[in-house]
Motif scaffolding. Structure first.
Motif, short mmCIF file in Angstrom:
data_model
loop_
_atom_site.label_atom_id
_atom_site.label_comp_id
_atom_site.label_asym_id
_atom_site.label_seq_id
_atom_site.Cartn_x
_atom_site.Cartn_y
_atom_site.Cartn_z
N VAL A 65 -20.87 -9.03 -20.61
CA VAL A 65 -20.26 -9.86 -19.75
C VAL A 65 -20.28 -11.57 -20.37
O VAL A 65 -21.30 -11.89 -21.08
CB VAL A 65 -20.64 -9.94 -18.43
N TYR A 66 -19.13 -12.15 -20.44
CA TYR A 66 -19.11 -13.38 -21.18
C TYR A 66 -18.69 -14.38 -20.04
O TYR A 66 -18.12 -14.26 -18.89
CB TYR A 66 -17.92 -13.37 -22.19
N LEU A 67 -19.30 -15.76 -20.49
CA LEU A 67 -18.68 -16.83 -19.51
C LEU A 67 -18.05 -17.86 -20.56
O LEU A 67 -18.97 -18.61 -21.46
CB LEU A 67 -19.76 -17.24 -18.86
N GLN A 68 -17.05 -18.16 -20.64
CA GLN A 68 -16.20 -19.25 -21.58
C GLN A 68 -16.21 -20.60 -20.70
O GLN A 68 -15.80 -20.60 -19.62
CB GLN A 68 -14.82 -18.75 -21.99
N MET A 69 -16.96 -21.30 -21.01
CA MET A 69 -17.04 -22.72 -20.40
C MET A 69 -16.36 -23.85 -21.42
O MET A 69 -16.78 -23.94 -22.60
CB MET A 69 -18.61 -23.03 -20.38
N ASN A 70 -15.32 -24.17 -20.96
CA ASN A 70 -14.50 -25.45 -21.46
C ASN A 70 -14.61 -26.71 -20.58
O ASN A 70 -14.99 -26.74 -19.40
CB ASN A 70 -13.20 -24.96 -21.65
N SER A 71 -14.27 -27.95 -21.46
CA SER A 71 -14.40 -29.24 -20.87
C SER A 71 -15.74 -29.38 -19.88
O SER A 71 -15.74 -29.70 -18.80
CB SER A 71 -13.13 -29.30 -19.74
N LEU A 72 -16.79 -29.18 -20.53
CA LEU A 72 -18.23 -29.30 -20.03
C LEU A 72 -18.45 -30.80 -19.63
O LEU A 72 -18.01 -31.68 -20.26
CB LEU A 72 -19.04 -28.76 -21.22
N LYS A 73 -19.17 -30.94 -18.57
CA LYS A 73 -19.41 -32.05 -18.10
C LYS A 73 -21.11 -31.99 -17.91
O LYS A 73 -21.73 -31.11 -17.95
CB LYS A 73 -18.99 -32.21 -16.70
N PRO A 74 -21.60 -33.28 -17.82
CA PRO A 74 -23.01 -33.21 -17.76
C PRO A 74 -23.78 -32.63 -16.92
O PRO A 74 -24.92 -32.21 -16.57
CB PRO A 74 -23.14 -34.89 -17.67
N GLU A 75 -23.02 -32.65 -15.44
CA GLU A 75 -23.41 -31.77 -14.35
C GLU A 75 -23.36 -30.27 -14.46
O GLU A 75 -23.87 -29.68 -13.53
CB GLU A 75 -22.63 -32.15 -13.21
N ASP A 76 -22.92 -29.84 -15.64
CA ASP A 76 -23.12 -28.71 -16.14
C ASP A 76 -24.54 -28.14 -16.58
O ASP A 76 -24.62 -26.83 -16.65
CB ASP A 76 -21.85 -28.10 -16.82
N THR A 77 -25.23 -29.22 -16.88
CA THR A 77 -26.34 -28.92 -17.42
C THR A 77 -27.28 -27.96 -16.55
O THR A 77 -27.59 -28.51 -15.32
CB THR A 77 -27.19 -30.03 -17.79
N ALA A 78 -27.79 -26.84 -17.13
CA ALA A 78 -28.67 -26.06 -16.30
C ALA A 78 -29.26 -24.82 -16.99
O ALA A 78 -28.32 -24.66 -18.23
CB ALA A 78 -27.80 -25.55 -14.96
N VAL A 79 -29.90 -23.99 -16.49
CA VAL A 79 -30.28 -22.94 -17.07
C VAL A 79 -29.17 -21.89 -16.37
O VAL A 79 -29.09 -21.65 -15.37
CB VAL A 79 -31.70 -22.28 -16.87
N TYR A 80 -28.63 -20.87 -17.30
CA TYR A 80 -27.40 -20.03 -16.79
C TYR A 80 -28.04 -18.73 -16.84
O TYR A 80 -28.78 -18.08 -17.88
CB TYR A 80 -26.30 -20.12 -17.70
N TYR A 81 -28.02 -18.06 -15.87
CA TYR A 81 -28.48 -16.44 -15.54
C TYR A 81 -27.35 -15.59 -15.26
O TYR A 81 -26.31 -15.86 -14.79
CB TYR A 81 -29.45 -16.41 -14.29
N CYS A 82 -27.46 -14.42 -15.91
CA CYS A 82 -26.44 -13.38 -15.74
C CYS A 82 -27.01 -12.45 -14.56
O CYS A 82 -28.49 -12.12 -14.68
CB CYS A 82 -25.81 -12.58 -16.77
N ALA A 83 -26.14 -11.67 -13.85
CA ALA A 83 -26.98 -10.93 -12.81
C ALA A 83 -26.00 -9.57 -12.57
O ALA A 83 -24.79 -9.73 -12.72
CB ALA A 83 -27.25 -11.37 -11.66
#
Length: 125
Positions: free
Chosen positions: A79-97
Motif C-alpha cells: 500500500v502506498y501514500l503519495q504525499m504532495n504539497s507537504l507542510k510542516p504540520e505533516d511532520t510525524a511518524v507515519y504508520y500503516c495498519a
C-alpha cells in the motif's frame, strides 16, 4: 497474521513530495483494508487515509484531502501514500495498519488489527 514494514520517509522541504510504501507479508493482503495513521510528538495518533480491500473505496482526513493519495497493489502486497504539497504540520511518524473489515474503510485506529513500526516524515519550513 500480517507483518507490515513501512519505508519512504525522510526530510523534505515545505511544498515537497514523498511517497510512503508499506509492504505486507503473507498471502492474505487482499483480505485487509489498509490505513495510514500518523503521530506527532505530544499528540495522539490520528487517521490519515484508508483504502478498501479492492482499492475502489478510499477515505481521507480533511487535513490531507487534495494533497495525499492512498493506493494499493495487491499483486505486490503493498500500500502506498503519495504525499504532495507537504507542510510542516505533516511532520510525524507515519504508520500503516491492516483491518479485517469488509465495508467502507474505517478511520478509527482501534479498529485496526496489525501495525507497522512506523517511518519518520519531517517537513522543514
Amino acid at each position: 497474521q500480517v507483518q507490515l514494514v513501512e519505508s519512504g520517509g525522510g526530510l523534505v522541504q515545505t511544498g515537497g513530495s514523498l511517497r510512503l510504501s508499506c509492504a505486507a507479508s503473507g498471502r492474505t493482503f487482499s483480505t485487509y483494508s489498509m490505513g495510514w495513521f500518523r503521530q506527532a510528538p505530544g499528540r495522539e495518533r490520528e487517521f490519515v487515509a484508508a483504502v478498501s480491500r479492492s482499492g475502489d473505496s478510499t477515505s481521507y482526513a480533511d487535513s490531507v484531502k487534495g494533497r495525499f493519495t492512498i493506493s494499493r497493489d495487491n499483486a505486490k502486497n503493498t500500500v502506498y501514500l503519495q504525499m504532495n504539497s507537504l507542510k510542516p504540520e505533516d511532520t510525524a511518524v507515519y504508520y500503516c495498519a491492516a483491518d479485517k473489515w469488509i465495508g467502507v474503510p474505517r478511520t478509527q485506529s482501534h479498529s485496526y488489527d496489525y501495525w507497522g513500526q512506523g517511518t519518520q516524515v519531517t517537513v522543514s519550513s
